[in-house]
Design an enzyme around this catalytic site. Structure first.
Site, PDB file in Angstrom:
ATOM      1  N   VAL A  38       0.804  -1.229   0.000  1.00 47.45           N
ATOM      2  CA  VAL A  38       0.000   0.000   0.000  1.00 47.45           C
ATOM      3  C   VAL A  38       0.839   1.282   0.000  1.00 47.45           C
ATOM      4  CG1 VAL A  38      -2.066  -1.047   1.040  1.00 47.45           C
ATOM      5  CG2 VAL A  38      -0.328   0.011   2.520  1.00 47.45           C
TER       6      VAL A  38
ATOM      7  N   ASN B 168      -7.284  -1.281   5.643  1.00 48.22           N
ATOM      8  CA  ASN B 168      -6.869  -1.749   6.971  1.00 48.22           C
ATOM      9  C   ASN B 168      -5.355  -1.782   7.176  1.00 48.22           C
ATOM     10  OD1 ASN B 168      -7.094  -3.652   9.467  1.00 48.22           O
ATOM     11  ND2 ASN B 168      -5.899  -4.825   7.971  1.00 48.22           N
TER      12      ASN B 168
ATOM     13  N   SER C 197      -7.802   4.705  14.398  1.00 50.36           N
ATOM     14  CA  SER C 197      -7.387   4.237  15.729  1.00 50.36           C
ATOM     15  C   SER C 197      -7.869   5.258  16.750  1.00 50.36           C
ATOM     16  CB  SER C 197      -5.859   4.163  15.800  1.00 50.36           C
ATOM     17  OG  SER C 197      -5.427   4.000  17.140  1.00 50.36           O
TER      18      SER C 197
ATOM     19  N   TYR D 211       2.064   8.144  14.351  1.00 50.21           N
ATOM     20  CA  TYR D 211       0.900   7.259  14.202  1.00 50.21           C
ATOM     21  C   TYR D 211      -0.385   8.034  14.490  1.00 50.21           C
ATOM     22  CZ  TYR D 211      -1.934   2.994  14.970  1.00 50.21           C
ATOM     23  OH  TYR D 211      -2.892   2.011  14.906  1.00 50.21           O
TER      24      TYR D 211
ATOM     25  N   LYS E 164      -3.396   8.721  11.827  1.00 51.53           N
ATOM     26  CA  LYS E 164      -4.750   8.211  12.069  1.00 51.53           C
ATOM     27  C   LYS E 164      -5.767   9.353  12.187  1.00 51.53           C
ATOM     28  CE  LYS E 164      -3.829   3.781  12.004  1.00 51.53           C
ATOM     29  NZ  LYS E 164      -4.361   2.937  10.919  1.00 51.53           N
TER      30      LYS E 164
END
Ligand SMILES: NC(=O)c1ccc[n+]([C@@H]2O[C@H](COP(=O)([O-])OP(=O)(O)OC[C@H]3O[C@@H](n4cnc5c(N)ncnc54)[C@H](O)[C@@H]3O)[C@@H](O)[C@H]2O)c1
Length: 250
Positions: free
Chosen positions: A65, A91, A145, A158, A162
């Site tokens: 991806v 995902n 998340s 992260y 997200k």
């Protein structure tokens, strides 16, 4: 076999392990034709075999991806067989090794943003275009998340990626709502998968202690929510962001 996805064509990125694996299995149990896509060919093919063993329909397609060209080929997979794409589950993702923001290198930053945010932008973009082209709608579920909803010290890149996925979801959902393409986001709390290995055993037990239900989530529990959003049972839901986290406050 349960049946509310019979005949639907679905793609799951990062479908070889963890939440993606459980989602692939569940969508197939509900009757969908599932493309299990990943960079881990062996594990991905094991998921396909498990699906075929219970009479379900699945194919493994390699897709990194972080490469736009791979995503274009992946999203076109059903179209090349004169079928339509009904469900896209974005995902695949990674976490950064715990580091304070002022110590994050540009290399780590770029990798996280590419893999956890830009990749979802590409997957969502190409899936939406296909779903709009035959005017039959579709459902896209982006896996964000709870880290995208509030601060998680040491997980800065992260969290930012997200949070971006959540905005990507809610903005695009409103743009295509009238055309019947639904886009929603799922925000898991800490769930028992390999992605938590970056935190080590001490980190994991600290996470567990912060969860009001007193345990980590199971990937199959997250898959249940994803499958609901993918199906027509959620036909009036779009642009929504769902936490699934044992009561964690973020
Ligand atoms: N487990 C958690 O606590 C948790 C919490 C919140 C959100 N999430 C999110 O859930 C999603 C799934 O994670 P998981 O917990 O199942 O982790 P996991 O590590 O078990 O699975 C991630 C999957 O993504 C695949 N992947 C990694 N890099 C890829 C790439 N470049 N191209 C294609 N596939 C790639 C991996 O091979 C693996 O199959 C991720 O987006 C993650 O951020 C997980």
């Amino acid at each position: 076999m349960e049946s509310n996805l019979i005949g639907k064509n679905a793609i799951v990125t990062g479908g070889a392990l963890g939440i993606g694996k459980e989602t692939s299995l569940l969508l197939a149990k509900k009757g969908a034709n599932v493309i299990v896509s990943d960079i881990k060919e062996e594990e991905g093919n094991l998921v396909v075999k498990e699906i075929q063993n219970f009479g379900g329909s699945a194919t493994y397609v390699h897709c990194d991806v972080s490469l736009e060209e791979d995503i274009i080929q992946l999203t076109n997979h059903f179209i090349n067989q004169n079928k339509r794409l009904d469900i896209m589950i974005n995902n695949a993702g990674i976490a950064n090794k715990p580091t304070f923001m002022h110590k994050v290198t540009t290399e780590v930053w770029n990798k996280l943003i590419l893999l956890d945010l830009t990749s979802v932008f590409w997957c969502q973009k190409y899936a939406t275009k296909l779903m709009l082209s035959d005017k039959k709608g579709g459902s896209i579920v982006n896996i964000a998340s709870i880290a995208g909803l509030g601060a998680s010290p040491s997980l800065g890149p992260y969290c930012v990626a997200k949070a971006g996925v959540i905005e990507l979801t809610t903005t695009a959902a409103l743009e295509v709502a009238k055309a019947g393409v639904r886009i929603n986001a799922v925000c898991p709390g800490w769930t028992e998968t390999a992605i938590l290995d970056v935190a080590g055993e001490r980190g994991k037990s600290a996470m567990e202690k912060n969860i009001p239900m007193g345990r980590l989530g199971k990937p199959s529990e997250v898959a249940n929510l994803i499958a609901f959003l993918a199906s027509d049972e959620s036909s009036f839901i779009t642009g929504s962001v769902y936490k699934i986290d044992g009561g964690t406050r973020s």
